[in-house]
Design a protein around this motif. Structure first.
Motif, PDB file in Angstrom:
ATOM      1  N   GLU A  58      12.882   8.269   5.812  1.00  0.00           N
ATOM      2  CA  GLU A  58      12.341   9.278   4.884  1.00  0.00           C
ATOM      3  C   GLU A  58      12.098   8.663   3.509  1.00  0.00           C
ATOM      4  N   GLU A  59      13.022   7.825   3.060  1.00  0.00           N
ATOM      5  CA  GLU A  59      12.887   7.165   1.756  1.00  0.00           C
ATOM      6  C   GLU A  59      11.678   6.226   1.761  1.00  0.00           C
ATOM      7  N   ILE A  60      11.510   5.460   2.849  1.00  0.00           N
ATOM      8  CA  ILE A  60      10.362   4.545   2.962  1.00  0.00           C
ATOM      9  C   ILE A  60       9.058   5.344   2.913  1.00  0.00           C
ATOM     10  N   ALA A  61       9.012   6.468   3.665  1.00  0.00           N
ATOM     11  CA  ALA A  61       7.807   7.300   3.706  1.00  0.00           C
ATOM     12  C   ALA A  61       7.467   7.831   2.312  1.00  0.00           C
ATOM     13  N   LYS A  62       8.500   8.241   1.573  1.00  0.00           N
ATOM     14  CA  LYS A  62       8.302   8.766   0.218  1.00  0.00           C
ATOM     15  C   LYS A  62       7.742   7.674  -0.701  1.00  0.00           C
ATOM     16  N   VAL A  63       8.333   6.494  -0.655  1.00  0.00           N
ATOM     17  CA  VAL A  63       7.887   5.376  -1.498  1.00  0.00           C
ATOM     18  C   VAL A  63       6.451   4.970  -1.147  1.00  0.00           C
ATOM     19  N   GLU A  64       6.143   4.933   0.161  1.00  0.00           N
ATOM     20  CA  GLU A  64       4.786   4.554   0.577  1.00  0.00           C
ATOM     21  C   GLU A  64       3.772   5.596   0.138  1.00  0.00           C
ATOM     22  N   LYS A  65       4.157   6.874   0.172  1.00  0.00           N
ATOM     23  CA  LYS A  65       3.252   7.949  -0.250  1.00  0.00           C
ATOM     24  C   LYS A  65       2.968   7.840  -1.751  1.00  0.00           C
ATOM     25  N   GLU A  66       4.020   7.511  -2.517  1.00  0.00           N
ATOM     26  CA  GLU A  66       3.861   7.359  -3.972  1.00  0.00           C
ATOM     27  C   GLU A  66       2.971   6.152  -4.302  1.00  0.00           C
ATOM     28  N   GLY A  67       3.021   5.142  -3.461  1.00  0.00           N
ATOM     29  CA  GLY A  67       2.256   3.921  -3.684  1.00  0.00           C
ATOM     30  C   GLY A  67       0.761   4.074  -3.449  1.00  0.00           C
ATOM     31  N   ARG A  68       0.375   5.124  -2.740  1.00  0.00           N
ATOM     32  CA  ARG A  68      -1.061   5.314  -2.444  1.00  0.00           C
ATOM     33  C   ARG A  68      -1.842   5.756  -3.647  1.00  0.00           C
TER      34      ARG A  68
END
Length: 119
Positions: A109-119
């Motif tokens: 979940e943390e990885i998904a959140k960070v990747e979403k913010e990076g877009r």
């Protein structure tokens, strides 16, 4: 009647051999250990891994099961179903405790959140 040999390109098992070798090394298993457990010669396994030798259907089947390898990536141009990484992750999750699953889920979940913010 003269039966001519079918002009069919022989399937190249090199990528399969590389995947087996990578999975075996990832588990830190020696070629000797694997060949002893599978009742095959270390040379046969080395030839599959390094030279793209065609394994027998039985050995092919045992290797894909042992290392949770997806055959889709070798047999089809477009990946159908789960790729090898997902199968290997599934196998790890199958043996994991509920606590372990909670940790992995929180991490994902943390990885998904960070990747979403990076877009």
């Amino acid at each position: 009647m003269n039966m001519a040999k079918r002009p069919v390109e022989k399937y190249d098992f090199k990528a399969f051999g590389e995947a087996i070798k990578e999975a075996r090394k990832g588990r830190k298993e020696s070629r000797k250990k694997v060949s002893d457990e599978m009742y095959i010669s270390p040379r046969y396994l080395a030839n599959i891994e390094n030279n793209g030798q065609h394994p027998s259907l039985q050995i092919f089947f045992e290797l894909i099961q042992r290392y949770n390898i997806s055959v889709d990536q070798f047999l089809f141009d477009s990946p159908a179903g789960k790729d090898t990484n997902r199968r290997q992750l599934d196998a790890l999750l199958d043996d994991m405790s509920d606590t372990g699953i909670r940790i992995v889920t929180a991490t994902a979940e943390e990885i998904a959140k960070v990747e979403k913010e990076g877009r």
